[in-house]
Design an enzyme around this catalytic site. Structure first.
Site, mmCIF file in Angstrom:
data_model
loop_
_atom_site.group_PDB
_atom_site.id
_atom_site.type_symbol
_atom_site.label_atom_id
_atom_site.label_comp_id
_atom_site.label_asym_id
_atom_site.label_seq_id
_atom_site.Cartn_x
_atom_site.Cartn_y
_atom_site.Cartn_z
ATOM 1 N N GLU A 172 0.846 -1.184 0.000
ATOM 2 C CA GLU A 172 0.000 0.000 0.000
ATOM 3 C C GLU A 172 0.891 1.247 0.000
ATOM 4 O OE1 GLU A 172 -3.399 -0.586 2.379
ATOM 5 O OE2 GLU A 172 -4.299 1.309 1.801
ATOM 6 N N GLU B 88 -2.080 0.497 13.462
ATOM 7 C CA GLU B 88 -3.249 0.873 12.672
ATOM 8 C C GLU B 88 -4.544 0.681 13.466
ATOM 9 O OE1 GLU B 88 -3.676 -1.511 9.137
ATOM 10 O OE2 GLU B 88 -4.962 -0.002 8.206
HETATM 11 C C1 BGC Z 1 -5.356 2.590 4.796
HETATM 12 C C2 BGC Z 1 -5.903 3.594 5.758
HETATM 13 C C3 BGC Z 1 -6.793 4.458 4.949
HETATM 14 C C4 BGC Z 1 -7.947 3.559 4.616
HETATM 15 C C5 BGC Z 1 -9.134 4.188 4.041
HETATM 16 C C6 BGC Z 1 -6.502 1.720 4.384
HETATM 17 O O1 BGC Z 1 -6.154 0.705 3.549
HETATM 18 O O2 BGC Z 1 -4.296 1.881 5.312
HETATM 19 O O3 BGC Z 1 -5.109 4.074 6.681
HETATM 20 O O4 BGC Z 1 -7.109 5.677 5.462
HETATM 21 O O5 BGC Z 1 -7.541 2.467 3.848
HETATM 22 O O6 BGC Z 1 -10.109 3.968 4.898
#
Ligand code: BGC
Length: 717
Positions: free
Chosen positions: A388, A660
């Protein structure tokens, strides 16, 4: 100011008593290069750029006279590592940096006077895929910005007699492939030392007769712009704490800190020996190496030895997020001194330190700082380790204020905000991630897209630089315009929203404890917030008509909120902490109902046994609201809470960065769902802002941004 020129300046100060200081030492700055002054040509490999390997570009040339000064202007499609006479031109990494490449590409300017000499010289540059051509975003997406790596380099030399000479990339350059067999940000690098070409980037190398003549590329439509954020550099180095065998029999090294960068590895063994380093943030409760949460990111560096002498390896065009490294194929016994982990991040000066008598709180601050370091690698990312690593807007806006207390992030965000503006759609929609590598219409989520008003304002307040508002004003206005265009009767109650992402929700929720907040209620509060920040910016910039227009709009937005989401006695349709926090923080409620609402918030927190239940959107404002409405003690109760969900729970579980999820590792030691479970995600580190503002009590006076006036008023718990 003229293109390519160097300017010197001095300053002196006069005071109100008529005293004048001496002149300061001279300072200098170097101008960038105007578009018309680029004479270099874009070069690339011959034919299609389809090899995974990194090409090496080379040019030898001669300087006839004594060099007075020399400046190199360099950029690339992909990432470049440039050398002059065998020396890197700089100690920075991941140049030219990540921007919305289709619109603008940064170049760097280096003073290379001391690298060049009279007589023969060599320019040698290698290229990697990077964000430009490598894997980025979801769904195994490659070549997002283009399928061809390219190099543009212009070296301008001035001799002591005032004459000049320029050495450019052009058709006369040659290339071949070097030892980097593959390199990708998510997957890591494969380096075969047997393919090294000794002396390739130095003088006296004759074998390039057999190298291939480069191809040239047409100049693209993107603008070439001078780099504006801080460069990425190496920072802290970590010695391996221990090398051990896991229950599964794997050899694993612990560096004691979850960090972002890479491992420098020393090895000696027979040619062809293949050593594989895999990276992980955590071990399972059994003590085994765990990479499932990296999803499809291979996060692996592979080194193949060339001969039986000691070699030191580090990757070139990739970075990983890790605390642990699994080592396979190491020749002989692996010792702690064979490995060093290097933290790599944007070069921001530390401006804030925070420590208390409480060790757990200090660890929380440590974790916040390391979340910042690891996710400020040229763009603010959600996480640095899985497939990501994107500029998620919601995460950035949640954390921006904390970031500005810890480090000087003015340049870092100024650069990124240009991309926010660039990638904004003509209708005002702000994408979820910046630079946008998702679809053009993947955006407009409340609390994410509002980054376009929130961070410019935060940076203005932190640094007092009104240019950030001047530059971003149009984008701020377009964003509010977008919401107005989709709102009905002043209600923003349509479209996709992430909502209060990762809020508290127990698994078997028979009791209805999940803290679900209506997404459109949330959207309405951010509609108001963005409009308020636009009004603030309009005031600073003296746009009186806009102040009047948006003030009227704001009153309507708030009235619509009250009508739709509040009972006459001040109960909100979602009885969650986040609902009350957002309504209170953004002044959505009639004055007389605010204090009773704050009481409801407190009752809710007590009802959860002094636990927070907020996700990405409620968390940054939670303690601020409590403090503001006279419940500072409750804010402290939340801060000092050690059981899940809380800020100190991960600390208790041994975290060295912000997670997270509130329960990335559950109390029984098992993991949260691997689809989304990063151990280095700064968003919940937003509490740092409250810690500085309230515990330490350091605030800039509201109408005097940039700490021109400072209030120091600690509010101890
Ligand atoms: C990310 C988040 C992001 C979210 C959207 C995720 O995959 O890691 O931090 O804000 O997607 O809701």
């Amino acid at each position: 100011l003229q293109s390519k020129k160097r300017y010197y300046w001095q300053v002196r100060v006069k005071d109100n008593h008529g005293n004048t200081s001496a002149w300061s030492e001279p300072g200098l700055f170097q101008m960038g290069i105007a578009p018309a002054d680029w004479t270099a040509k874009w070069i690339t490999v011959a034919g299609k750029d389809s090899s995974a390997r990194s090409p090496l570009f080379r040019k030898e040339f001669s300087l006839q006279k004594k060099v007075k000064s020399a400046i190199a202007y360099i950029t690339a499609k992909g990432l470049y590592e440039a050398n002059i006479n065998g020396q890197r031109v700089s100690d920075t990494y991941f140049a030219p940096g990540w921007t919305s490449y289709k619109d603008h590409l940064q170049y760097q300017v280096y003073d290379v006077t001391t690298a060049l000499k009279s007589g023969a010289n060599v320019l040698g540059v290698s290229l990697g895929n990077g964000w430009y051509k490598g894997r980025i975003g979801f769904g195994n997406q490659h070549n997002f910005y283009g399928d061809t790596r390219g190099l543009l380099m212009q070296v301008e030399v001035e001799y002591t007699d005032g004459t000049k000479q320029t050495k450019n990339t052009d058709e006369s350059w040659k290339y071949t492939y070097g030892p980097i067999m593959a390199s990708d940000i998510y997957d890591g690098e494969i380096y075969d030392a047997r393919m090294e070409i000794a002396g390739w980037n130095n003088t006296g190398f004759k074998e390039d007769a057999a190298w291939i003549s480069v191809g040239t590329m047409e100049k693209g439509t993107e603008k070439l712009v001078a780099m504006s954020g801080p460069p990425v550099r190496k920072h802290e180095q970590f010695k391996a704490l221990k090398v051990f065998k896991t229950p599964a029999g794997e050899t694993v090294v612990d560096f004691g800190q979850n960090l972002v960068g890479w491992v420098m590895l020393k090895a000696k063994g027979a040619a062809g020996t293949k050593i594989i380093l895999s990276h992980a943030e955590v071990l399972t409760k059994e003590g085994n190496f765990y990479t499932v949460n990296l999803r499809s990111a291979k996060a692996q560096d592979t080194y193949i030895l060339k001969e039986n002498t000691e070699q030191v390896f580090e990757p070139h065009f990739t970075f990983q997020g890790f605390r642990y490294v699994k080592v396979e194929g190491y020749p002989g016994e692996l010792k702690t001194e064979d490995l060093t982990a290097v933290a790599v991040y944007s070069d921001m000066e530390t401006t804030g330190k925070f420590s208390t008598s409480n060790a757990m709180l200090n660890q929380l601050q440590h974790n916040i700082q390391w979340g910042q370091k690891g996710n400020f690698v040229d763009v603010p990312t959600d996480c640095p380790q899985r497939d990501e690593r994107l500029g998620w807007t919601g995460d950035a806006e949640a954390f921006a204020n904390s970031a500005a207390y810890n480090m000087d992030v003015a340049g870092f965000f100024t650069k990124w905000l240009k991309d926010v503006k660039t990638d904004q759609q003509p209708n005002g929609l702000i994408p979820h991630v910046i630079p946008n590598v998702l679809g053009p219409n993947d955006g407009a989520s409340a609390g994410w897209a509002d980054v376009s008003t929130i961070i410019p304002w935060d940076m203005y307040v932190a640094y007092g630089d009104r240019r950030i508002l001047e530059t971003q004003y149009e984008s701020m206005q377009k964003w509010v315009g977008y919401i107005s265009s989709v709102a009905k009767n002043n209600l923003w109650n349509s479209g996709f929203h992430f909502g209060d992402w990762l809020f508290y929700r127990p698994n078997d929720d028979n009791d209805g404890r999940a803290a679900v907040t209506d997404k459109y209620l949330i959207a309405q509060t951010f509609y108001a917030h963005s409009t308020q920040l636009l009004i603030n910016a309009a005031k600073v910039l003296g746009k009186q008509d806009d102040v009047a227009k948006y003030t009227a709009l704001l009153a309507e937005i708030k009235a619509a909120f009250v009508k739709e989401y509040m009972t006459p006695t001040g109960r909100l349709v979602s009885g969650t902490q986040t609902a009350y926090v957002l309504a209170l923080n953004f002044d959505m409620l009639p004055e007389e109902l605010r204090a009773p609402c704050a009481e409801r918030l407190v009752a809710n927190i007590r009802d959860y046994g002094n636990h927070l239940t907020t996700g990405f959107l409620g968390t940054p404002y939670l303690c601020h609201v409590l403090t503001r409405f006279g419940h500072n003690n409750v804010a402290y109760d939340l801060l000092m809470q050690e059981s899940y969900p809380s800020w100190l729970y991960p600390v208790k579980m041994g975290a060295t960065t912000i997670w997270e999820r509130w329960d990335g590792i559950k109390p029984d030691g098992s993991f949260q769902t691997p689809d989304m479970n990063s151990y280095n995600h700064y968003a919940y580190g937003a509490i740092g802002d409250w810690m500085y503002r309230t515990i330490a009590g350091i605030n800039s006076v509201a109408d005097q941004p940039g700490y021109k006036s400072i209030v120091i008023a600690p509010k101890p718990g």
